[in-house]
Each structure stands twice: as C-alpha cells, then as structure tokens.
Design a protein around this motif. Structure first.
Motif: not given
Lengths: 591, 644
Positions: A211-213, A215-217, A209
């Motif tokens: 990591l993903r955030e 990347l998206t932000g 989670l």
C-alpha cells in the motif's frame, strides 16, 4: 523479558505490597462460598439447630433466619474488604507498571542518543524508533497484565484447590484429571495457533508495504501504466492475509467451546460424585454447592493464566529487541584522558586516511592525505560514490578511520572529547534537517545563547533574510515536523545560517548549495567569503563555479585522490577534473 | 493488532464470584460516527453476499446459548432430588433411631436417594452441553470465513477506488492518513465482525434467557437480582467517564513523545554535529514524566472497574444467599433452586458488562466504516472517453493551445500557454522553483485536468486518448526517484512489460548503471530495501534512467533528474540520452544550464507564465531573464571580486 525486570528494583516494596493485597483479595473471594455453604448447611437444613458465629472477636448464637442474616452481613463485610484491597493494589500496580515503562523509555533514549552514526546504520533508524515507542508500550501492557492476572489467577486456582480439599478431599480428585486435560487442550491449540499468529503480523506488514509503495510511487505507477500490476500485487497480499486470518480464527473457534464444555462437565461430575459421597454421609449438601463454585474458580483461574501465556511471547519479542539496543555499546567513546586541542585553531590534517564501511569489500576512501589551514577554502569534487561525504564525515568523528588519522588543531580526533571537537565545527549536511520549532529556534541550534543580532546576521549572510521577513511571523514562523512548510532552498539557507551563528573554526559544507538557483548561490558564496575569511572552509560541490576559486581543490575518483591543486593547475594536470569541468562550461569559457 | 483484541475478549464466559471480562474499557476515547444509521446499513450491505452463512451463525449462536442457559436449572433438579433423598433418609433414621441403636437397622425400610433419576438428569445435561459446544464451535468456525471474506471485499473495493482517484486527492493528503483508513479502520471492522457481533447476539440471548429462567424459579429473587443492575451502570458511568479524560491526555503525550523520538533519531547526525544530545535527553525526560503522570491515572481508573464489578457481583451473591435462604426456610423454594440461582446470577454479570462494552465497540467500528465510505465516495478521475483513440505510430508532435491551469482557483498558475513542439525536438524548461515547470509535466501526462484550452499530440486532443495509451507514449524520469521493494532487475524491468534479461542489461549499460550493479554482492538480484537506502542517491537515479530507457517512449520527460548525479557521469548519460533523443521529442526540466544548452527550444518560465522562448543563443542575445540566469553562473567569481 525477565532481564528487563531488573529495572523494577526500586519498586520492590510496592510489589511486595501488591502481592500481599492480591493474596488477601483471593482469600476473601474464596471464603465466600464457604460461608454460603454454612448458610445452607446450618441455616437451612439445620434451621432448628442453634449455631454459633464467631467473627473478629464477635460471638453470638443464632438459628435459622437470624443465622442467615448475620452470616450474610459477614459476607458483605468480607466482600467490601476484598474490594478495598483490590483498589489499593490496583493503585500500586498502575504506578509500578507505568513507572516501569517510563524507566525503560528513559534508558533507551539516553542510550540511543549516545550512539554514533555507526550504530544507527547497524540497527536502522526506523526500527530504533519502533523500539523506543511501540515495543516499550507492549512491555508495559504485559506488565499490567502480569500484575492483574498473573498474580491473581494462579492464587485463585491454588486457593480454590485448597478450599476444595478442606470441604471434601476425595472429591478434589476430579480436578486432578480435569486440570491436566485443560492444560493439554489449551497447549495443543495454542501450539498450532501461535505460528499462525506470528505469520499474521508478517502478512499485515506486507500488505502495508504494498500500500505504502503504491502511494509514494503513484506517479510512476500511472506513468508506466502499471495500475493493473499493482492491483495484482495488492490482491495477492490481501488474499494471503485473508487465508491466514481464516485459518487462525478457525483454530481459535475450537478453543472456547471446549473450555466451556470442560467446565460444565466438571459441574456435572461434581454433582454425581458429590451425590454419592453425600449418600455415604461423608459430605453435606451445602458443601457440594460450595464445591461447584470452587470448581468454577479453579478452572477460571487456570484459563486466565493461559491467556497471559499468549501475550508473553509477543512481549518477549519486544523485550529482545529492547535488550539488543540496551546491550549495544557505542564503539565510539571518548578516551579516558582527553586532550584539549586549544593550541591552534582551524587546522585540519588527513594522514594516510582510509575508511571502509563495516562489511564492505572495497574501501570507500583510500590513502587520503592533505591539510587545510585557516583562511583557506578547500573544495572537494568528484563523481557519485567517490567518497566525498565519507571524507568529511570523518572530521567531526561521525565515523572512525580504518587506518590513518585525522588531526584537528594538531590533535588526533580520537584523542579529543567529542563535545570539544564538534564545538569547533559548523556542519551543513547534504540532506537538510530542521527541527520543529520557530526559525529563530532552528538557527539558535548552532549556538544556544545567540542574541537576536547574531541570529539576524547569520540569516543575512545565508541570504535568508528576504524570505524570513516575507513571512507573517518572520523569525517566529513555526516550522512543521520535517520542515515541510518551507521550500528546499529555504531549508538549505536556514541550515547554513545555523552553522554560521556558531562562528566555528572549521566550516564543512556538504553540497549545501544544490537547491539554490544560480543567482542566490553566487550571492551566498560572496557573503560567505567575507564571513568565513578567518576560518577553515571545506566545501563539497558539484558545480565547478562553486569550486573554481578555492585555494585547494581535491578531486576524488573512486575513493582516491585523482588530483589536488588549484583550478588552473588541475585543468592541465588532471584528466578527471578536465572532464568534469568541460561538461559544465563551454569550450570558450574554459580558456 | 487484531490478535490482541481477540485474546482480550474471548475468554471469561464463566463467572465465579470473582469472574469478569478483561478491561476492554481501557480502550480510550471512542470516535463517534456522524451518520450512524446510514453507515451501519451500508456496512451490513457488505455482509449480504454471505447472508446465508451469517444467518446460520446467528441461529447456531442462539441455540448454543439456549442450551447453556437451561443447564443450571436442570442441574437444580438433580440437586433438589438429592436433598429430598437426604432429608427422607435422615428423617427415617431419626424416627427409627431406637431400632438403629438396637442394631435392627436392616429391618427398617430406609429410603435411599433416587440415584437413577439423578443419573438420567445428568445424562440429559451432558447431552445438552455437548450440543451447545458443537453449535458454539460451528458458529465461530463459520464466522471466521464470513468476517474475513467481508473484510477482503472492503479492502478490494478501497484499492480499486484508489486506482481511479485523481492525483489531486493524493497530493492533498499525507500518506499516513490514507494508509490509516485502509489498514487500521479495516482491521477494526474485521475484529468487530469476528468477535463482537456474535458476542452481542449471545449476550443478549443470555440475558433474556437468564431472566426468564430466574423468573421460573422465583420472581421475588429475580427482582432482587435485577435491582443490582443499576449499580453496575452507576459504576461504569462514573468510572469510565473519568478515565476518558486521562486517556485523551495520554494519547496526546504519546503523540508528543513519538514525535520527539522520530525527530531526534532521524536528525541524529545534526544533533551530534551541534552537540545537543544532552538537551534532547532532557526534553525527552520531561515528556516522559508528563506521560507517566497521566498514564498511571488512566491505568488506575480503568483498572478498578473490574474489582468494582466484582464487588457488585458479590453483593448480588450475598443477597441471593440470604433471600434464598429465607425463602428456602419458608419452603417456597428448594435448595436446588438456590444453587441454580447462584449460578444464574454469576452468569448474569458477564453478558451485561459485555453488552455495555459492545456499545462502545460498535460506535468505533461504525466510525471506522464511515471513514472508509468517505473514501469510497470521493470524486474519481474523468473516465476515458467512449471512443477513446489510440495513436498507432506516434510521432511526438506536442501542441499547447491557450492552456490555462491552476491548482487552486484563486491562485492562477499557467496562463494562456502556447507552444508548438515538432517531432524529435528537445524542449528545455527553465526557471526558478515554483515557476510551474513540474506542473507542465502533470498536464502532459494528464495527472491533472487543464482548465481551458487544449493539449494535443499529433493533432489529437489528449482528452480523447485512452489514459493508458497516452502515458505509454511518455517516458518519465522524476526528481524524486521511486523504486520498490524488489530486485534491481524487477525495478528496471518495470519500464516495459515482459522485458527480457538482455533488454534490461542493455538499458542498464546505456544508463551507466551496469558497472555499479555488478559491484554489488547480488548484482541484478540485489533486493532494494524499503527506503532503497542500500544504494546511493546517484545510483538510484541511474536505475530510474535505465527504466525509462527500457520503456523506449516516443516522448521523454526528464524532471531535474540528473542533478544528484555528478557531472561526469552525467556526461555519459547525456550521450546515451542524446542518442535516444534522436527522433524523439524530449522535455527537459533542469537547473543546469549545461543540460539545456543544446535544446532546440528553451521555455523560460516564471510565476506560471512563459516569459521567454527561443534557443540558447537567441535568448542570450535578448539579454533578458535567461541571460541574467545564465551569466550569474559564471560571473559569480567576478561578483566576488567586486564585493571585496
């Protein structure tokens, strides 16, 4: 988990065959040490004594080396037989397990497709996807394991005990101590390790989670100069995971060596006590050696069994998730007797409609009453969260009203078949969804047997022809999953074309022109006006220009109708409308 | 994930005539690394900090294995002595049969089995096994720490690297791709380090040790056993190869299935709206059937490996029994030796299969490591200049001088841009999609480097300013809102380190978000879920605006931010913004002309260049592109009448 096994009914015959074959296999395996014992007892120790062999109707008398050779041949035959059995059983078990997976997947998908939006909201799209894909794979994997180990292992263990008893009963008492000991140790270790295993998954999810955030932000993080904050967050999750993993692995480090120790001690015990019994003349040397092997097989069998018990909880979790979906019944069903609404065409009426999302305190829309006739354009305008999309979602019966009723062509939508209802409607949603396939395929989605002319005409009205022709493959241009290779405005136009090709009685445009620039927007609406002249059109919009010349404008404010009428009427009568308009047009333009 | 593989590989070290490893062959096609040696070396470097522990593990593993290996030979001694005692006893009894019959057994000296000797052997065995167990435990215990710490270091390095990579890198890849490297690939390495590495050591030692032990018993029998080895390899080669094809097909179908499921579920509304449920189910069933057809074959082929191995192992077993029996009759070996040999040949299968397996595993691990190192070798952002400046009290004067920029060199985007923005001015940027508006933002914030020319703030070239300080000067409200999985309070507070509750609430009020936050059950403590789907699009925008307001920057950038917020709320926000924009330079990118009307300067962009500049009235008077755009908003109605 076992609830799901009801789907295996059609494989009952195969399962019986599998069990029988595995049983035969186990027997074959277990018989080998006995024959070996014979070789030692009769072939070597009593090499000068003539022995008889009888096997499958073949009898003969041999001694010494000849005896050994013949016995060896029998052993080979039995091995081969066992191998063949196992190949056949693998054949059946593969087909059964994978077939099981197929059945569950089909059932799940069919079920979910029948769900209304309400069920999707309740469970969540992402988890529905996971349940249909990952969870089924887990179940399938465990089923394979069940067929290979869970039948094989205990049969080997029990069979081993049986053979051991045959060789020498009293010595078998060793196992009465060892096996429970084994069980306790495995049980204790797993008991402390299992909760940590579960935690592992949680911590892995957390790390993903973060990591993903990140990347998206990434733009926001860098813009607000928060790179260090993110690093700290990441480090915390990573350290957490590492600590947990070390703990788990340290516990598991304990397991294997102890297993091996128990096995080896068993061998030692067998030699000692067996030696004593041999001395007493109650047992032969060959049997002792066979006993050692039976011991290994028994313990190994129980060991493999414990492994399965590790996999089962995880599969259990998946099974629960799958059953949850399968047991959920869509609340929105077609009634027993549906009414065909074919007397009128294009009439939409809301009678005192209120709707609240389940569990919400406030109603999303309250006491809405209005009607729309064919040839009319009804516009709906209002602030964020004022209930506009909620309102139009009730027309195709994506949700059911809490109180009041929605009528289409004079019939309550709850009394029509959903298929019949939606065939009358051309829906263009706020968030455009296109499917992977060609542009032509996507437009045809609105009408399966649309001809090329119909498709092109729809594209024309939707102002999409220019950009379609600008692409090398034109209508055959393939749209990637999620529609990532076309721009927002292009997607919207295709979405509109899809509704147009249907030529429905009722059009619903939910803020469908937002990604278009003004010029295209204006041209589109002009073309739409003539195309949809005979139909009932409902438009949700933010721009006053879109709404200005509607036959009826409904102004929503916090779920209630704040005003209804034409543009001119509302300018004078409705404060909310006036505010909205004045934010978009200057004073002079207002007049 | 990792646990699965742990379980699969650990058990099954003991072999009976039926034992064998779990079907790790059923892993599927193995990715191959491009530079095996180089990557392996680099990977081993990561183990360096732990090298003492690692060496300890090594040593313990070897010793543990050695003690286990000598076990069967030693137990062979006990059995041999047992048999000798038996034979002596029976011979004596046979010779003195007459005495026995006559009941005078007590007068005859009948040798008994040498139990003291056997007892000593057994005690020795027990001792060896205990030590072996201890070593075995210590080895895995220490390895746990080594493996996880190494992986932790790799993860940290990757995260550090990611924070230094330019945006160019992220825009060119999907999130899934990057995530897969950091999670899947790292996990692969973790599992291998934890399990496979020590397994490799123990397997090799076991094989060598067993061969040595077997040679000491009987070279002939050893030869016979070794001759069965090629059979194993034959089976593996034949079967494993065939299964690869089916696994590859299976992967493909799984991909297709997953893709279909994802599409249909996310687009469920549309599927329902257009009544396509039935078609969707048909399509699914087709893919599912295809998956079944390759799936069961893949499963079958990988499933018969174990039975085949077992069969080969049994053949070896039979051969040992027969040849051993023959040799025993000749008196060349003892029965105890046969027993030992049987045990050894059983123990032999396991490590051989494991070693073959491990070859595959190491291949895929090194491939994973390669992908991670690829990432670690990527080109980083230009570092901050040595003597980077900090502007103490920024005024917010922005200058673009002859700036050129393009994402791809063949497609020039921005050409010779010159603008001069004074403090406190509002600059509106207008134009069709793809005209280069978002790009301007990318350049201002130095997310991308310009090609030629210079951008300066208060006279200082932005390349001479520390990136962190530069970005501190800007407040950004983007087109796609980014909120993270935390409370609403934390999300707004992201705008300013150490923000107080009062400051946060004030910003929320200014953004007209306070009201709706209060209507939520947990208010400011409401946790936004992963996709932040528990609040509406417009509400998300309000939160991001509150965040920007809290940051209170010198220069504000609004990127089509308010288009999801209805025009009424927009009015309130604009009023708040106008107050904020006092003495603050602002760049506004919007489609809404109403937003731009009051700007001091409007930049009209099309296809990367500024085609018109000026304020609203000036541009209208020019009667060019801008005038065209503006008028179409209101002559739309007039156009209708003309068409009809």
């Amino acid at each position: 988990m076992f609830k799901l096994f009801r789907f295996l009914k059609e494989y009952t015959l195969q399962i019986v065959v599998i069990v029988l074959l595995i049983f035969t296999q186990v027997l074959a395996n277990l018989y080998l040490p006995t024959l070996m014992a014979d070789i030692i007892n009769k072939g070597i120790v009593q090499k000068d004594v003539i022995q008889t062999i009888s096997f499958l109707g073949f009898t003969g008398s041999y001694q010494g080396v000849d005896y050994i050779l013949r016995t060896g041949a029998i052993m080979l035959l039995i091995s081969a037989g066992g191998a063949i059995c196992s190949i056949i059983s693998t054949f059946f078990s593969s087909r059964t397990a994978v077939g099981f997976g197929r059945i569950i997947r089909n059932k799940l998908f069919t079920k979910v497709e029948g769900f209304s939006l309400h069920e999707f909201d309740k469970i969540g799209t992402a988890t529905l996807i996971t349940r249909t894909t990952n969870d089924v794979t887990q179940i399938q994997a465990v089923t394979v394991m069940i067929f290979s180990i869970m039948l094989f292992a205990p049969l080997t263990g029990l069979g081993g005990i049986f053979m051991a008893l045959r060789e020498d009963a009293p010595l078998t008492w060793i196992f009465a101590i060892i096996i429970p000991l084994l069980g306790i140790i495995i049980g204790l270790t797993l008991k402390s390790a299992m909760p940590l295993f579960k935690l592992m998954q949680v911590k892995i999810d957390k790390l993903n989670l973060v990591l993903r955030e990140g990347l998206t932000g990434i733009r926001v993080i860098r813009a607000f100069n928060r790179i260090d904050t993110e690093k700290v967050r990441f480090d915390a999750a990573s350290t957490d995971l590492m600590d947990n993993a070390i703990k788990v692995n340290k516990i598991m480090a304990f397991l294997m060596p102890i297993m091996m120790l128990i096995m080896n001690v068993t061998t030692v015990a067998i030699i000692w006590f067996g030696g004593i019994r041999i001395d007493e003349g109650k047992m032969q040397i060959g049997s002792l050696i066979a006993f050692i092997q039976y011991g290994m097989q028994i313990l190994f069998g129980f060991l493999m069994l414990s492994m399965v018990f590790i996999m089962i909880p995880r599969a259990q979790a998946s099974a629960i998730r799958i059953n949850e979906v399968l047991d959920m019944d869509s609340e929105m069903l077609d009634p027993q007797n549906t009414i065909l609404a074919d007397k009128e065409s294009g009439y939409v009426e809301f009678k005192n409609v209120s709707f609240s999302y389940p569990g919400a305190d406030h109603a999303a829309i309250n006491n809405i009453t209005f009607s729309a006739k064919p040839g009319e354009i009804t516009a709906i305008i209002g602030g964020t969260g004022s209930g506009k999309s909620t309102l139009v979602n009730l027309i195709p019966r994506f949700y059911d009203t809490t109180t009041g009723s929605v009528l289409v062509d004079g019939v309550d939508v709850k009394e029509m078949s959903q298929e019949n209802l939606r065939a009358k409607i051309g829906f263009v949603p706020q968030k455009t969804v296109l499917f992977s396939g060609t542009i032509a395929d996507n437009i045809k989605y609105g009408k399966d047997n649309a001809t090329i002319e119909e498709i092109q005409h729809a594209a024309n009205v939707a102002q999409a022809t220019d950009f379609i022709n600008g692409m090398t493959e034109g209508y055959e241009h393939v749209i990637a999953q999620g529609g990532t290779n076309v721009s927002g405005g292009q997607k919207q136009r295709l979405s509109i074309a899809r509704a147009l090709v249907r030529k429905p009685e009722i059009y619903i445009f939910d803020d469908s022109f937002s990604a278009l620039d003004f010029k295209t927007d204006a041209k589109l609406r002009a073309a739409l006006k003539s195309e949809t002249a005979k139909a009932t059109v409902l438009i949700i919009a933010q721009r006053v220009a879109t709404v200005m010349d509607a036959d009826r404008i409904i102004v929503l404010d916090e779920g209630c109708i704040a005003g209804m009428g034409t543009h001119k009427e509302l300018l004078t009568n409705c404060k909310v409308y006036h505010e909205i308009v004045s934010s978009q047009l200057s004073e002079e333009e207002l007049a | 994930m990792s646990e699965n593989k742990n379980v699969n590989k650990s058990k099954g070290d003991m072999g009976g005539p039926g034992g064998g490893p779990m079907g790790s062959f059923a892993r599927g096609p193995v990715a191959k690394a491009k530079d095996f040696k180089g990557t392996l070396k680099r990977l081993l470097n990561y183990l360096k900090p732990q090298r003492i522990s690692f060496i300890l593990v090594f040593v313990f593993a070897i010793f543990s294995t050695i003690f286990t290996i000598v076990g069967p030979k030693i137990s062979g001694w006990a059995i041999t002595r047992l048999v000798e005692g038996l034979v002596a006893k029976f011979t004596a009894m046979g010779q003195n049969a007459d005495f026995v019959k006559a009941g005078k057994a007590a007068n005859v000296a009948i040798p008994s089995i040498d139990f003291p000797y056997i007892r000593n052997v057994i005690l020795l065995l027990l001792g060896l096994y205990l030590i072996s167990t201890l070593f075995g435990f210590l080895q895995q215990y220490i390895m746990a720490g080594v493996a996880q710490k190494t992986v932790y270091n790799i993860r940290r390095d990757v995260e550090d690297k990611l924070s230094r990579l330019p945006l160019k890198f992220f825009d060119a890849r999907t999130h899934g791709e990057i995530l897969s490297r950091v999670t899947n690939d790292v996990d692969n390495i973790a599992t291998t380090l934890q399990q496979s590495l020590t397994q490799l050591i123990t397997s090799i030692v076991t094989i060598i040790g067993i061969i040595i032990m077997m040679l000491t018993i009987s070279p002939l029998m050893t030869l016979v056993v070794i001759l069965t080895l090629p059979l194993y390899i034959l089976v593996t080669a034949l079967v494993a190869k065939r299964s690869q094809k089916y696994f590859a097909d299976q992967q493909k179908e799984i991909g297709a299935l997953n893709g279909h499921v994802e599409e249909m579920y996310t687009g469920h509304k549309i599927v329902k709206a257009f009544g396509h449920e039935h078609d969707s189910i048909e399509e699914f069933k087709n893919i599912n059937d295809r998956l079944y057809n390759v799936g069961w074959k893949a499963q079958f082929i990988s499933g018969i490996i174990m039975p085949m191995m077992r069969f080969v192992s049994n053949i070896g077993y039979v051969i040992v029994c027969v040849v051993g029996g023959y040799l025993a009759i000749q008196g060349k070996i003892t029965i105890g030796d046969i027993q030992a040999f049987i045990q050894y040949s059983n123990q032999f299968t396991q490590p051989i299969v494991q070693t073959a397996n491990i070859a595959n595993i190491i291949q895929s691990t090194v491939a994973s490591a390669e992908r991670i190192f690829e990432l670690l070798d990527e080109v980083e952002e230009l570092p901050d200049a040595q003597n980077a400046k900090v502007i103490e009290f920024p005024k917010g004067e922005v200058k673009f001088e002859a700036v050129n920029f393009s994402y791809k060199t063949e497609e020039p985007l921005i050409n010779n841009m010159n603008i001069d923005v004074k403090q406190g001015h509002t600059i509106a940027i207008v134009g069709p999609t793809g005209a280069g508006k978002t790009t301007l933002v990318n350049l201002l914030m130095r997310f991308y480097e310009i090609g030629e020319g210079s951008i300066s703030i208060d006279g200082v070239d932005i390349r001479d300013i520390k990136r962190g300080e530069l970005r501190n000067m800007f407040g950004m409200v983007l087109q796609d809102t980014w909120l993270f999985n935390g409370t609403i309070f934390d999300n707004i507070a992201y705008g300013k380190k150490g923000a107080t509750e009062e400051e946060v609430m004030q910003s929320a009020r200014a953004a007209h978000a306070h009201h709706f936050i209060k209507t939520l059950p947990d208010g400011y403590n409401t946790i936004l879920n992963e996709e932040a789907s528990n609040i509406s699009q417009g509400q998300k925008q309000l939160l991001t605006i509150a965040r920007a307001i809290l940051a209170n920057p010198t220069i504000m950038i609004l990127d089509e931010a308010t288009s999801s917020v209805d025009s009424r709320t927009e009015v309130y926000i604009q009023r708040a913004m106008t107050e904020l924009m006092q003495n603050r330079t602002s760049f506004v990118i919007a489609h809404r002309l109403s937003t731009i009307r009051d700007a001091e300067l409007i930049l009209v962009m099309n296809k990367g260049s500024i085609i018109e500049m000026g304020n609203h009235n000036e541009l209208l008077a020019k009667n060019g592109f801008y005038a065209d755009l503006y008028n179409s908003q209101f002559t739309g109605a007039a156009l209708d009448n003309e068409v009809i």
